[in-house]
Design a protein around this motif. Structure first.
Motif, PDB file in Angstrom:
ATOM      1  N   ILE A 331      -9.295 -27.914 -14.068  1.00 53.27           N
ATOM      2  CA  ILE A 331      -9.368 -27.006 -13.440  1.00 53.27           C
ATOM      3  C   ILE A 331      -7.397 -26.716 -13.966  1.00 53.27           C
ATOM      4  O   ILE A 331      -7.142 -25.854 -13.798  1.00 53.27           O
ATOM      5  CB  ILE A 331      -8.755 -27.272 -12.445  1.00 53.27           C
ATOM      6  N   GLU A 408      -1.576 -36.913 -10.338  1.00 56.73           N
ATOM      7  CA  GLU A 408      -1.703 -38.325  -9.355  1.00 56.73           C
ATOM      8  C   GLU A 408      -1.116 -38.886  -9.140  1.00 56.73           C
ATOM      9  O   GLU A 408      -0.117 -38.268  -9.078  1.00 56.73           O
ATOM     10  CB  GLU A 408      -2.549 -39.676 -10.614  1.00 56.73           C
ATOM     11  N   ASP A 532      -8.555 -35.825   0.211  1.00 59.31           N
ATOM     12  CA  ASP A 532      -7.704 -36.713   0.024  1.00 59.31           C
ATOM     13  C   ASP A 532      -6.682 -38.004   1.741  1.00 59.31           C
ATOM     14  O   ASP A 532      -6.313 -37.073   2.691  1.00 59.31           O
ATOM     15  CB  ASP A 532      -6.263 -36.763  -0.739  1.00 59.31           C
ATOM     16  N   GLY A 556      -5.555 -39.733 -13.941  1.00 61.27           N
ATOM     17  CA  GLY A 556      -5.720 -37.856 -13.808  1.00 61.27           C
ATOM     18  C   GLY A 556      -7.395 -36.741 -13.578  1.00 61.27           C
ATOM     19  O   GLY A 556      -7.075 -35.633 -13.607  1.00 61.27           O
ATOM     20  N   ARG A 558     -11.487 -36.784 -12.252  1.00 60.84           N
ATOM     21  CA  ARG A 558     -11.787 -36.626 -11.186  1.00 60.84           C
ATOM     22  C   ARG A 558     -12.997 -37.427 -11.883  1.00 60.84           C
ATOM     23  O   ARG A 558     -14.021 -36.503 -12.361  1.00 60.84           O
ATOM     24  CB  ARG A 558     -11.708 -35.698 -10.560  1.00 60.84           C
TER      25      ARG A 558
HETATM   26  C1  WTA Z   1      -5.408 -36.414  -6.997  1.00 56.17           C
HETATM   27  C2  WTA Z   1      -6.354 -32.294 -10.486  1.00 56.17           C
HETATM   28  C3  WTA Z   1      -1.470 -37.300  -5.589  1.00 56.17           C
HETATM   29  C4  WTA Z   1      -5.827 -36.392  -5.201  1.00 56.17           C
HETATM   30  C5  WTA Z   1      -5.590 -30.543 -10.509  1.00 56.17           C
HETATM   31  C6  WTA Z   1      -6.904 -35.181  -5.550  1.00 56.17           C
HETATM   32  C7  WTA Z   1      -3.590 -36.135  -6.546  1.00 56.17           C
HETATM   33  C8  WTA Z   1      -7.398 -35.301  -6.710  1.00 56.17           C
HETATM   34  C9  WTA Z   1      -1.892 -34.558  -7.123  1.00 56.17           C
HETATM   35  C10 WTA Z   1      -8.168 -33.721  -7.018  1.00 56.17           C
HETATM   36  C11 WTA Z   1      -0.974 -35.764  -6.852  1.00 56.17           C
HETATM   37  C12 WTA Z   1      -3.767 -33.875  -7.605  1.00 56.17           C
HETATM   38  N1  WTA Z   1      -0.585 -36.400  -5.697  1.00 56.17           N
HETATM   39  N2  WTA Z   1      -3.066 -37.209  -5.843  1.00 56.17           N
HETATM   40  N3  WTA Z   1       0.811 -34.790  -6.945  1.00 56.17           N
HETATM   41  N4  WTA Z   1      -3.000 -34.264  -7.954  1.00 56.17           N
HETATM   42  N5  WTA Z   1      -4.155 -35.261  -6.664  1.00 56.17           N
HETATM   43  O1  WTA Z   1     -10.097 -31.562  -8.805  1.00 56.17           O
HETATM   44  O2  WTA Z   1      -6.726 -37.004  -5.045  1.00 56.17           O
HETATM   45  O3  WTA Z   1      -9.196 -33.124 -10.694  1.00 56.17           O
HETATM   46  O4  WTA Z   1      -7.844 -34.955  -4.836  1.00 56.17           O
HETATM   47  O5  WTA Z   1      -7.748 -32.092  -9.515  1.00 56.17           O
HETATM   48  O6  WTA Z   1      -6.581 -35.804  -7.745  1.00 56.17           O
HETATM   49  O7  WTA Z   1      -8.463 -33.824  -8.647  1.00 56.17           O
HETATM   50  P1  WTA Z   1      -9.065 -32.792  -9.496  1.00 56.17           P
END
Ligand code: WTA
Length: 676
Positions: A331, A408, A532, A556, A558
């Motif tokens: 995304i 993350e 979260d 980073g 998922r």
């Molecule tokens: C984690 C990515 C801490 C969080 C854009 C979330 C983060 C999941 C952060 C989503 C951040 C994303 N600090 N944790 N700055 N950004 N997360 O769907 O657990 O791949 O729910 O989206 O990444 O991952 P996704």
């Protein structure tokens, strides 16, 4: 749901987490030129001004017809934004820039082999190529508005070109990360019922030309087993004029895109005037079950939100050279490599390969050569670059005004290296928290208005109003520093509209838990649950503690623990499987996989290897477990539930805590011994 409660997650995470850090000032030079330095933004985007505040974002775009209703709440929680409005995303990211920026670079493509020239695709060239591909998809493949197409493409300019061609026609694209396996691609083809797969023959990574087309063959045959027939596979050539895959083309099914396009030279395709709430794309992501969910994103709301946040949080101006190192298959790449930056007429960098190959100087050479001034990457990449070349950035003459981290939590020490060494102390940093479901940022500092705080994401971005609930559904007092489940109180236009073909799961997973009144049409009764754990510090900044569900954030990216477990259960000797997150110095978290065998079978290296292979085949190499441990039995409660929490403690060499509820407490020490 996971057997970890928020309290347990937070306790464990806080224990290893950092202490409160000092604030860091943003450079004055940044503030002077920032798009957003007017503090009234917080009043304009207050909770009381939702939904009208978001018109400011929609006004950044060209609408064929203005909307009648800003937010339609008649069918909660399926919010509909800008109802009545007509818009096209491809027009907004391409055509409308031609008058002023025709000769400006839209996409800088940096191939991995450094002897290959960087390609600079101007907005005019992007326009021509998007039109040709749209003509081919419409006239050569019979695609029409509302059809789904699966893309399984690596990081090449042809990927955004194909996405924008789909958007031009109102065809819903579903790009699958190129690192995902053929089988994972098949699952997404089946769920979205795509009749067309667009891929590439090969791409460069880590010094090799990887065969990519072979995954398409697996994807098509696996999808067929599930009853979905892919009629055509369109194959882009990484090196035009030369087919670079060892996997032969299948007659009547596979077509070389570059060759087909010659019949559509210079054709123009009028952008389709889409309804604002028509879907723009699907992005599959992992959740609590073994099946990835297709997050359906809208056209008008999504584009407004990514344009607005790209302008205000990323501080993108048309004259900027912006480089987000994510993969477009996630995304972050959709929103902040393609749609957001191009909607603002920026020059966006697409690079092939790895940040640390051939050496850790590569990103800084690219930044120097292209004069990149806005840089965006993940803590995992920063940690890897820091380890491989701690002094490398200082050797290059690059200068960033703005840097982002995403995906993350970032440790303060890593943040500081990013700030001082990568950014040379000249850049402002934003730590952006959000998810695939959200379309764009949820929490971050506004770069010119908030001080930076290493290790903390920041307050909700303008128009996003978080709230934290405890397990029982009570609100945790704001700014109390107490952990709970972070939710968003209000709808915002970037949010996904539903899970493709699964509206019940959409309601169940994101809204049911904290819904105040199922019959209410007032959005205030429907907080969005992010999944979260988080706490809000006294200064209003949020610190994200990690997932409360069965999702592991590896580098980073998922991954669903259930997906990995299902893959290992395909090995016939395996009786049970449990995946837990283990801490990793570079990747943040990595999956540890515990499996038990069916009665009477003995552990062997062969079984272990086949489990690992199965995970890679079903999902992709990114899901490769750090280790596969064959255990005599799983730690279980008396009711037979596997206690993943205990396995997690073993993986992280932590105290397993209270194990008195286990039916077989002796197994804990036994597994600990096996692991070491
Ligand atoms: C984690 C990515 C801490 C969080 C854009 C979330 C983060 C999941 C952060 C989503 C951040 C994303 N600090 N944790 N700055 N950004 N997360 O769907 O657990 O791949 O729910 O989206 O990444 O991952 P996704």
């Amino acid at each position: 749901m996971s057997d970890r409660t928020t309290a347990e997650v937070s306790e464990a995470e806080i224990a290893v987490h950092w202490q409160e850090e000092n604030y860091v000032n943003q450079p004055e030079r940044f503030v002077a030129q920032a798009n957003l330095k007017d503090k009234t933004v917080f009043d304009r985007f207050s909770l009381d001004n939702v939904p009208d505040c978001f018109k400011e974002y929609a006004d950044l775009l060209h609408w064929y017809r203005p909307w009648d209703i800003t937010l339609d709440t008649s069918n909660p929680p399926f919010w509909r934004w800008f109802v009545g409005g007509r818009i096209n995303a491809s027009y907004n990211c391409v055509d409308r820039h031609l008058a002023k920026y025709k000769n400006k670079t839209a996409i800088h493509f940096v191939p991995e082999p450094e002897h290959e020239a960087i390609q600079h695709v101007t907005y005019q060239e992007l326009y021509v190529r998007v039109n040709e591909v749209a003509a081919l998809l419409r006239d050569g493949c019979g695609l029409k508005t509302g059809d789904r197409v699966t893309l399984h493409m690596p990081m090449v300019p042809e990927l955004p070109i194909t996405m924008l061609a789909c958007a031009r026609l109102g065809v819903i694209h579903s790009q699958v990360f190129s690192g995902f396996s053929g089988k994972a691609t098949a699952d997404r083809i089946v769920d979205s019922e795509s009749r067309l797969l667009i891929t590439m023959d090969a791409y460069c990574r880590g010094g090799q030309l990887l065969d990519h087309k072979e995954k398409a063959d697996v994807a098509v045959s696996e999808a067929l087993k599930e009853g979905v027939k892919v009629e055509k596979v369109l194959v882009w050539q990484r090196y035009p004029g030369r087919y670079s895959s060892k996997t032969p083309l299948v007659g009547g099914r596979d077509f070389v895109m570059n060759e087909m396009l010659s019949a559509y030279r210079r054709l123009r395709v009028d952008p389709v005037e889409m309804r604002a709430e028509d879907p723009l794309f699907l992005m599959y992501t992992s959740g609590t079950t073994g099946r990835p969910k297709g997050c359906q994103h809208s056209t008008g709301g999504y584009l407004s939100y990514v344009a607005g946040t790209s302008k205000y949080i990323q501080d993108i101006h048309p004259e900027d050279v912006y480089w987000c190192m994510a993969d477009i298959g996630w995304i972050t790449g959709h929103s902040y490599i393609v749609y957001g930056p191009l909607a603002l007429a920026a020059s966006s960098v697409v690079y092939e390969g790895l940040p640390t190959y051939p050496d850790a100087g590569r990103p800084w050479r690219i930044a120097e050569e292209l004069d990149v001034n806005i840089f965006h990457t993940s803590p995992t990449a920063i940690r890897a670059l820091r380890r491989a070349g701690p002094d490398e950035p200082l050797k290059y003459n690059h200068h960033f005004k703005h840097m982002t981290t995403v995906g993350e939590p970032i440790e303060p020490a890593v943040w500081k290296w990013y700030h001082e060494v990568v950014g040379k102390g000249e850049a402002v940093i934003v730590d952006t928290w959000w998810q695939t479901e959200n379309g764009g940022f949820l929490c971050s500092t506004v770069p010119a208005l908030h001080l930076m705080k290493p290790g903390s994401a920041g307050p909700g971005v303008p128009g996003i109003h978080p709230i934290i609930y405890d397990e029982a559904g009570a609100e945790i007092p704001p700014r109390s520093g107490r952990a709970g489940n972070i939710c968003i109180q209000n709808p915002w236009p970037g949010s996904f509209q539903t899970i493709w073909k699964d509206p019940d799961r959409f309601v169940q997973q994101y809204y049911a838990r904290y819904c105040k009144d199922r019959t209410s049409r007032d959005w205030r009764d429907w907080p969005y649950m992010a999944g979260d754990g988080a706490l809000q510090a006294a200064d209003g900044y949020y610190r994200i503690l990690g997932r409360i569900d069965d999702v592991i954030n590896v580098a980073g990216h998922r991954l669903g623990t259930k997906e990995i477990e299902s893959a290992s259960l395909l090995v016939e000797e395996i009786a049970e499987a449990a995946v837990v997150p283990a801490r990793d110095e570079i990747k943040g978290k990595v999956p540890d996989l515990y499996v038990s065998l069916k009665p009477g079978l003995a552990p062997s290296e062969d079984i272990r290897k086949r489990v690992e292979d199965s995970v890679i085949r079903e999902i992709g190499a990114i899901a490769r477990p750090r280790r596969v441990v064959i255990v005599p039995d799983m730690p279980k409660t008396r009711s037979g539930k596997i206690m993943r929490r205990v396995l997690g403690a073993i993986s992280n060499n932590e105290d397993a805590g209270d194990i008195s509820t286990l039916a077989n407490p002796e197994i804990v020490d036994e597994i600990r011994k096996m692991k070491s």
